[in-house]
Design an enzyme around this catalytic site. Sequence first.
Site, PDB file in Angstrom:
ATOM      1  N   ASN A 191       0.887  -1.016   0.145  1.00 61.64           N
ATOM      2  CA  ASN A 191      -0.011  -0.109  -0.010  1.00 61.64           C
ATOM      3  C   ASN A 191       0.590   0.927   0.216  1.00 61.64           C
ATOM      4  OD1 ASN A 191      -2.125  -1.352  -0.216  1.00 61.64           O
ATOM      5  ND2 ASN A 191      -2.165  -1.843   2.476  1.00 61.64           N
ATOM      6  N   LYS A 268       1.162  -3.190  -5.951  1.00 60.18           N
ATOM      7  CA  LYS A 268      -0.390  -3.719  -5.599  1.00 60.18           C
ATOM      8  C   LYS A 268      -1.384  -2.477  -6.149  1.00 60.18           C
ATOM      9  CE  LYS A 268      -3.283  -4.222  -1.639  1.00 60.18           C
ATOM     10  NZ  LYS A 268      -3.628  -4.362  -0.423  1.00 60.18           N
ATOM     11  N   GLU A 272      -8.455  -3.229  -2.900  1.00 58.76           N
ATOM     12  CA  GLU A 272      -8.367  -2.731  -1.305  1.00 58.76           C
ATOM     13  C   GLU A 272      -7.961  -1.244  -1.953  1.00 58.76           C
ATOM     14  OE1 GLU A 272      -7.035  -5.824   1.400  1.00 58.76           O
ATOM     15  OE2 GLU A 272      -5.577  -4.476   1.162  1.00 58.76           O
ATOM     16  N   LYS A 340      -0.466 -15.404  -3.783  1.00 59.52           N
ATOM     17  CA  LYS A 340      -0.536 -15.632  -2.195  1.00 59.52           C
ATOM     18  C   LYS A 340      -0.659 -16.895  -2.744  1.00 59.52           C
ATOM     19  CE  LYS A 340      -1.883 -11.805   0.060  1.00 59.52           C
ATOM     20  NZ  LYS A 340      -3.381 -11.132   1.222  1.00 59.52           N
ATOM     21  N   ASP A 345      -6.354 -15.033   1.851  1.00 56.74           N
ATOM     22  CA  ASP A 345      -5.839 -14.006   3.015  1.00 56.74           C
ATOM     23  C   ASP A 345      -4.956 -14.445   3.562  1.00 56.74           C
ATOM     24  OD1 ASP A 345      -4.826 -11.839   3.030  1.00 56.74           O
ATOM     25  OD2 ASP A 345      -6.606 -10.843   4.305  1.00 56.74           O
ATOM     26  N   GLU A 373      -0.182 -12.705  10.505  1.00 61.16           N
ATOM     27  CA  GLU A 373      -1.315 -11.732  10.877  1.00 61.16           C
ATOM     28  C   GLU A 373      -2.573 -12.239  11.242  1.00 61.16           C
ATOM     29  OE1 GLU A 373      -4.534  -9.114   7.877  1.00 61.16           O
ATOM     30  OE2 GLU A 373      -2.062  -9.672   7.132  1.00 61.16           O
TER      31      GLU A 373
END
Length: 681
Positions: A191, A268, A272, A340, A345, A373
């Site tokens: 991001n 990316k 999102e 991924k 996720d 995470e």
Amino acid sequence: MNKPYFLTLLIVLLPLVTLFAEDGSQLWLRYQRVAPAVSQQRTIVTKSTDETAKLAVQELADYWVGQDVELKLDAQQKQLKDGFHIQGDSKRITVIAQQPIGLLYGAYRLLQWQQTGKNTADKIELTEIPSFDIRMLNHWDNLDRTVERGYAGHSLWLWDELPHQLSPRYEQYARANASVGINAVVLNNVNASPQILTPSYIHKVKALADLFRRYGIKVYLSANFSSPIVLGGLPDSDPLRPEVQGWWAAKVTEIYAQIPDFGGFLIKANSEGQPGPQDYGRSHAEGANMLADAVKPFGGMIMWRAFVYNPTSEDRAKQAYTEFEPLDGQFRDNVIVQIKNGAIDFQPREPFHPLFGAMKQSNQMVEFQITQEYLGFSNHLVYLAPLFKETLDADTYAHGPVSTVAKMTDGTFRPGFKTAIAGVANIGEDANWTGHHFAQANWYAYGRLAWNHQLSSEDIAEEWIRLSFTNEEAFVAPVKDLMLASRETAVNYMMPLGLHHIFAFDHHYGPEPWGDVAGGRPDWMPWYYHNADVNGVGFDRTASGSNAVAQYHEPVQQQYSDPKTCPETLLLWFHHLPWLHKTQNGNTLWDELCFRYDGGVQEAEAFENTWDQLEKYVDTERFAEVQAKLKIQAQDAVWWKDAVLLYFQTFSNLPIPSSVEKPVHQLEDLQKIKLDLKHHN
């Protein structure tokens, strides 16, 4: 590729570990400097004047207690790539490499043998060629030094001090990466802030690149697709407009003028809320190719993420395949699609991503998450090599049997193209680097598998234990068993039988299967994934449901489609089944869920007991810190078990089996828990 030929092995007795306090800052590089007398008894030499080769000599001069070593460059050994060949006997060892970095990797392998008690041989011949060309760590570090999904403190990168001041930890970091063969780092968050591409930040990045170069590490940056608008004042970032292409070409030229070996960009896009080519009606391939053309004259690469996470009426698990499979074959040769390991996720368990079997004409790479995470942050001991191996060894059947994810990405079926693998780093400014002493093992394991994906979880665990703690078998054996069990234990107390994404909203730390956020998208909500109702639980991804199974090749598709043949570890990922459905061992689904959760709790509690019995083998500081973390993990396991079973019981209306320890919490109390963990993001 790993071809060891040990004819005889001479075990060298190492000094017993002195149990002084350690803070974990040395990671797995806890070497003792050699005494002057030892230095005078053996020689470490190379004819190369390369800085990396000289660094390899220095490492061995400082720490090697064995025989003479010659480090030798041989330009004809092109098949070695950046690997090495070691040969020798008890009097002399020769490390041969085609590139200087191969000599450094060979030096670290010798030191690893020494530290684990098997450093020399009467006769030895060993060749190691890495599985992937680019072995990358992705840092999700922001320019304000927060780390998204980071649980080890603030970012290592002291941007305010760069480029004039260099923290000593930068070189320690580079050394640790080189010791396991990691050769690429993305410094900033996917991001991405456009500011990373401004001249002042490029100067800062150059300072790091200059330091890392000696350790064979190339620097990459995450780039924001709207940078031409934000930094260049252009009206848009349409990748097919010449003005946009020109801006990127000029920016890339500016970067390479400062950093000649700059690796390229990680992107990316259109995920999102991040900008991307779809904002202008262009495809992912058109966006990636525009950037690939800009970096190609300099030998640069573009890693284009396939993690697309936008509102969709379709099954969330199908989205990446739907967007990327039609683009197969349209990407430039210097674009690698970064996928991924699973389609949702980074869950504690997911089936392998169907794109790995679908994109036969495109370069693709696995993206793993080393940072935990979804696995208890830095509070839970969860050794991730089994998770990594589960994906790498999964068979896509894209080219028939033995078309594993590893072979789909390591060049087996696309020779001649650059290959790569990525892991989202778990590193921060904490003294022990990763927030939990055992989380260091996941950084280590990722590096070792990026170097050689055929290594076993068992062998990597044993290496790490011996390097990081002691060679005492009474310690190594039980800790290895604990580590190897830990991933399955976490799955059991969190989300067994294919359950997934039933975490608390936003921070993802604890359980919240009832979760619902006003105005939130359905695919943000736990109920979207578990679909619990009076009839049963699970997500129907068969032909009668979302038909996500159709994205897999046969026989995988049929295997997943039938609850009788679907691996029970993924049962509720692909099927919505009645509470009284009979599992393979004859239990009802409800009872089996109860047994799995209870088993996970008992296993987590057993970790505490195992560790408590090993106190005499560990320094006081690390023993106490790990002990405290294991206590939290055991308590969290009970929290998970009680929350999920009590909530699901409101639908099943079935009793918890008498052999299962009854919940110690009340559902209404658990539903009131709201943790403020935004500082972790």
